[in-house]
Design a protein around this motif. Sequence first.
Motif: not given
Length: 278
Positions: A161-169
């Motif tokens: 989840p952290f990588q997905l949030v970082a990729q988007r935001l």
Amino acid sequence: MANEKQFTYWNEVAGPKWVKVGDEMDSRFTAITDLLVTQADVKPGERVLDIGCGMGPTTFCFADKAGPEGHVTGIDISTPMLNVARQRGAGIPRLDFLLADAQTFQFDAAKFNVLASRFGVMFFGDPVAAFTNLRAALVPGGRVCFVCWATLDENPHWNIPFQLVAQRLGYPEERPARAPGPMAFADAGYVAEILTRAGYSDIAVTPTPVPIIGKNLTEEAQIACLLGPSGALTDEKQADEATRQILREEISTALAQFDGPHGIKLPATVNVVTATNR
Ligand SMILES: C[S@@+](CC[C@H](N)C(=O)[O-])C[C@H]1O[C@@H](n2cnc3c(N)ncnc32)[C@H](O)[C@@H]1O
């Protein structure tokens, strides 16, 4: 106040969130609780301090083990979380909850046989001072046993989840390495150094794989957007509700690989930390 930022955070931000998902977190962390309770090996009649006890899930387990001759104190800085702990523990005689900072509270000397914690010791501004203060509350020969998260790489339930949030935001603002937070004790050598400097002996820090048992993907995605490194990043970037919804969908899809016939089993690793006061 030694941990003013954390006090505000656990009273105004994270505490109310944990209160919302407390039951879900407990069922997700069943295997971790079992691991901690087994390792702590609290004996009948012992006095236990549960550090950063939150809503008391482990405090109640230790009280069972300590039995009618023992006693357990849960200490925490979060009023909303302690309120729930006190409600849940109402009427149990060998138990009390203390609203105080474990780093600085003046405990009676040599009051406890065991210092224990599930994820409650990674938030001290000065960990050596905190563990030195806590050691004074341990009887000679008393034991420490706690679990904390190992590295993000070893914890895909946070990292995906952290990588997905970082990729988007975007990635978080730079902050000092090992700043207080859930991953502050990820480095086993660093934890051992803290306990050595605080005067403990027989120190062992053992990374231990343990599953997190989720109920369904929707709930897992909600928790990932609320708590831990991914939740904190979502807040830091002030994601609006539409973005949060997209993130929940992406996280749910990414975690589907861990969904099986018996529910969701997310790989995780905790550092099991033990030491004695000799
Ligand atoms: C991740 S939560 C874990 C709560 C609980 N042990 C559990 O496993 O459900 C961390 C807890 O540590 C508490 N905490 C943080 N800093 C603290 C401090 N300096 N003294 C006492 N408690 C603290 C927080 O308020 C919070 O309840």
